[in-house]
Structures are given as structure tokens and as C-alpha cells.
Enzyme design. Structure first.
Site, PDB file in Angstrom:
ATOM      1  N   HIS A 224       0.862  -1.184   0.000  1.00 49.00           N
ATOM      2  CA  HIS A 224       0.000   0.000   0.000  1.00 49.00           C
ATOM      3  C   HIS A 224       0.894   1.228   0.000  1.00 49.00           C
ATOM      4  O   HIS A 224       1.525   1.544  -0.999  1.00 49.00           O
ATOM      5  CB  HIS A 224      -0.935  -0.054   1.213  1.00 49.00           C
ATOM      6  CG  HIS A 224      -2.045   0.950   1.199  1.00 49.00           C
ATOM      7  ND1 HIS A 224      -2.317   1.764   0.126  1.00 49.00           N
ATOM      8  CD2 HIS A 224      -2.968   1.293   2.144  1.00 49.00           C
ATOM      9  CE1 HIS A 224      -3.357   2.540   0.406  1.00 49.00           C
ATOM     10  NE2 HIS A 224      -3.768   2.272   1.630  1.00 49.00           N
ATOM     11  N   HIS A 264      -1.455  -1.533 -10.416  1.00 50.28           N
ATOM     12  CA  HIS A 264      -2.450  -1.012  -9.479  1.00 50.28           C
ATOM     13  C   HIS A 264      -3.696  -1.870  -9.567  1.00 50.28           C
ATOM     14  O   HIS A 264      -4.048  -2.342 -10.653  1.00 50.28           O
ATOM     15  CB  HIS A 264      -2.776   0.450  -9.817  1.00 50.28           C
ATOM     16  CG  HIS A 264      -3.434   1.192  -8.702  1.00 50.28           C
ATOM     17  ND1 HIS A 264      -4.783   1.088  -8.437  1.00 50.28           N
ATOM     18  CD2 HIS A 264      -2.929   2.053  -7.784  1.00 50.28           C
ATOM     19  CE1 HIS A 264      -5.073   1.859  -7.395  1.00 50.28           C
ATOM     20  NE2 HIS A 264      -3.974   2.451  -6.981  1.00 50.28           N
ATOM     21  N   ASP A 314       3.136   6.057  -6.349  1.00 47.97           N
ATOM     22  CA  ASP A 314       4.343   5.888  -5.549  1.00 47.97           C
ATOM     23  C   ASP A 314       5.608   6.080  -6.383  1.00 47.97           C
ATOM     24  O   ASP A 314       6.632   6.512  -5.863  1.00 47.97           O
ATOM     25  CB  ASP A 314       4.376   4.490  -4.928  1.00 47.97           C
ATOM     26  CG  ASP A 314       3.267   4.283  -3.924  1.00 47.97           C
ATOM     27  OD1 ASP A 314       3.089   5.154  -3.064  1.00 47.97           O
ATOM     28  OD2 ASP A 314       2.571   3.250  -4.008  1.00 47.97           O
TER      29      ASP A 314
END
Length: 377
Positions: A224, A264, A314
Site C-alpha cells: 500500500h 495497481h 508511488d
């Protein structure tokens, strides 16, 4: 159909929400009807938090009042500073420290005894959590380095104040704007794992601090929020190897390594937040050192061509934060500092139409075993 197993609850609808919409095929993210592109480029983090909590963009006077109310809540009680110092002295892992801090802020909250579903009390609690978590994180980061905490200022924006507390230096407009944009991009993202855990906790009628503490713990995992730190560690490895980024990735994949920051559960194309942050990473590189952006582009192009993978938020937040001088191991806590605005909004929604979240598991163990007394086993 009721017995169909959905590992990870993939594709299962569990709630209705007015907060954010994601189109994974089009690469689109919307907060309460507004495109993330427009919000990231034109709205402040304070505006976005107001939007998420109140359902509409604030007028100028409302925004000033909201921002002032939040800025006055930035300071920590002496007991909280003592706790942060203790965590830093113990060399606690940053996200574990954030989890402890989020929980302990409850002890100093004037509304701690309010009914868990009291919306006005929760708005005040949410404002304090959103204001104080950055102060605690900056203090924790400085104390680990042997520096004293820097007291928050009420005359700076939410983003600029954090950078000021972290570095004991007021940031220039470019850094403050870049960090503000990053906070906006991370503020909410549907029923991600940490948001869902906050909702599960709230559904039991636990209080807001309990729900946010659950969310922080969930965010800490590498699948996450923790991936952004992993990305930067990877980019450093590329730099130290002396190889071109494409070659480094090819070799890493041959060794069975996983490349963080790609793929994702929702997006099938490039994450729109990654697209926006890549522009900021490039701009910062042009003003300093382009290698971190260049490494990132090389990795993105290779994995896109060879594996059909696209980067998530990210991936480019890593090089962006690094070029801003932010310590690598507080990237995920910064994610929490931003996402708390969305967590609070989802908890408010949960309380408004609450039903205990209680899924079932398919039992696959033994049945009808004969019990043997302990002395005969």
C-alpha cells in the site's frame, strides 16, 4: 452467487460514496466531481480537505476561516512532544511512530468524550488530527537526527509549514507549491486498503482516533503506502550500479526481483497522479540534477514496452520527494499526513449511514472431529 469467493474483496461493492471516483481504464480520478488535474494544479490542500469534508469548494471567506482554524491547532501538548522524543530515542520505525502518535492524540483532544457519531465533534477532531500529525512527524524526524523540534507557524500554508518545521527554513514558492500538490494528489483514493480499514473500525462505533489509527497501520505495508520508499531505494541502487536504468531493471527481473511502483488494483493505464508528479519531478531535476528523473523514465519506458506495466503514484512521488530533500523513510508517513483528510471524510460518511461491516469467510477446515481429553492425547 452469495457463496462466490472474492479474494481481497476484488470487484465487491461494499458502500456508496460521494467522495472520489476512479476510472481505471481512462486513468481518471475525481474528488466530489472535480478532476484531480484541476485540483492538483489550482487548489490548495486546505481547499481539497474542505471539499472532502463539506461537499463543496469553499468561498474565499470560508477557506480563510477553515485554514485559520486548522493552523491554530498545529501545536502539540508537552506530553505529545515527550512521546515523540521517546519514540525517536527508541529509533522506532516512522510509520509505527505515526500509528502511536495518532492514537495518543486522543488523550489531548477536548472532544474525546463526545459521541462517536457526533459530526461537529468529529470535524473538530479531524481538523486537529490533520493539523497535528505533520507537526509530530517533523519533530520525530528532527529528533532522530539530534535536532530539536521546530515550532509550527500559523502564518504559513499547511504544506509550507511542514517543510519549515522539517528543515527549520521557510521553503521557497516552488518547493511549497510542489509539496502542496503532492498532498492534494494523495488526499483520497476511493476504498483503498487503509480507507477501508478506517471504515471497518468506524462501523463498530469506535471513535475517530481509533479509525485513523487503524488506517495508519494499514498504510504502513509495502503493498500500500510503503512502496514509495522502496522506489527511492531502487533508484539509489540503479545510481550505484553504474548501469543504464533499462539494463538494471532487466537484470533485476532476471534475478526474480519485483520492481516497486508499478501496477495497481484499479488502474489499467498510467495513474493520473503519477502523470502529474512526473512533471514535477522533471521540473525539479531541471533545476538541480536530472538523473533521478531520467532513471525513472528509463524504468517506466522499459516496463511499459516489455511488460505492459504502468507506474502508480508511488513511483514518481519518490524522485519528487528526494529532490526536495525529504528523508526517504518518512515518505510513507507523509502519505498518511495527506491521506488523513480522506480518511476523516470516509469515516464521516460511514457514521452517517452506519452498518457494521462484517463479511464472512468460507470454512475449509475439518468437521466432526472426536474430542480427546488432554490426558489421553
Amino acid at each position: 452467487m452469495a457463496d462466490e469467493l472474492k479474494k481481497g474483496l476484488e470487484g465487491v461493492l461494499v458502500a456508496e460514496s460521494e467522495l472520489s471516483f476512479i476510472d481505471g481504464d481512462a486513468g481518471q480520478l475525481i474528488y466530489r466531481g472535480y478532476s484531480i488535474d484541476d485540483l492538483a494544479r489550482q487548489a490548495s490542500y486546505e481547499e481539497v480537505v474542505y471539499l472532502l469534508w463539506h461537499g463543496e469548494l469553499p468561498e474565499e471567506g470560508d477557506l480563510a476561516e477553515f485554514s485559520d482554524a486548522m493552523s491554530t491547532e498545529r501545536a502539540l501538548a508537552d506530553g505529545m512532544y515527550d512521546l515523540v522524543r521517546e519514540l525517536a530515542d527508541a529509533d522506532e520505525e516512522p510509520m509505527a511512530a505515526m500509528r502511536t502518535i495518532a492514537s495518543n492524540l486522543s488523550a489531548y483532544d477536548p472532544d474525546r468524550d463526545a459521541d462517536p457519531t457526533d459530526r461537529e465533534a468529529n470535524l473538530r477532531k479531524g481538523r486537529r488530527l490533520t493539523a497535528k500529525l505533520p507537526t509530530a512527524l517533523a519533530a520525530f524526524s528532527r529528533l532522530r537526527e539530534g535536532d530539536e523540534p521546530v515550532a509550527p507557524r500559523e502564518d504559513l500554508s499547511h504544506a509550507a509549514n511542514f517543510l519549515y518545521m522539517l528543515n527549520d527554513e521557510e521553503p521557497d514558492d516552488v518547493l511549497a507549491e510542489t509539496f502542496d500538490m503532492a498532498l492534494v494528489l494523495h488526499a483520497d483514493h476511493g476504498l483503498n486498503a487503509s480507507t477501508f480499514s478506517a471504515m471497518v473500525t468506524a462501523s463498530t462505533l469506535a471513535d475517530l482516533h481509533s479509525a485513523i489509527t487503524s488506517a495508519v497501520g494499514t498504510l504502513s505495508g509495502s503493498l500500500h503506502g510503503g512502496a514509495n520508499q522502496d522506489v527511492m531505494e531502487m533508484l539509489k541502487e540503479v545510481d550505484e550500479s553504474g548501469k543504464e536504468a533499462r539494463q538494471w531493471v532487466d537484470d533485476a527481473l532476471d534475478r526474480g526481483r519485483r520492481v516497486p511502483g508499478f501496477g495497481h488494483r484499479v488502474y489499467n493505464v498510467k495513474d493520473p497522479r503519477a502523470r502529474i508528479l512526473s512533471e514535477k519531478s522533471k521540473a525539479l531535476g531541471e533545476a538541480g540534477d536530472m538523473k533521478w528523473y531520467d532513471y525513472s523514465v528509463g524504468i517506466e519506458e522499459y516496463l511499459g514496452e516489455e511488460k505492459g506495466l504502468a507506474p502508480n503514484v508511488d513511483f514518481y512521488s519518490a524522485s519528487t520527494y528526494y529532490q526536495m530533500g525529504i528523508p526517504v523513510d518518512i515518505y510513507t508517513p507523509i502519505f498518511a499526513v495527506s491521506r488523513v483528510g480522506g480518511w476523516v471524510a470516509h469515516v464521516l460518511e460511514q457514521y452517517e449511514d452506519n452498518r457494521l461491516i462484517r463479511p464472512r469467510a468460507r470454512y475449509v477446515g475439518d468437521r466432526d472431529l472426536d474430542f480427546t481429553p488432554v490426558e489421553e492425547r
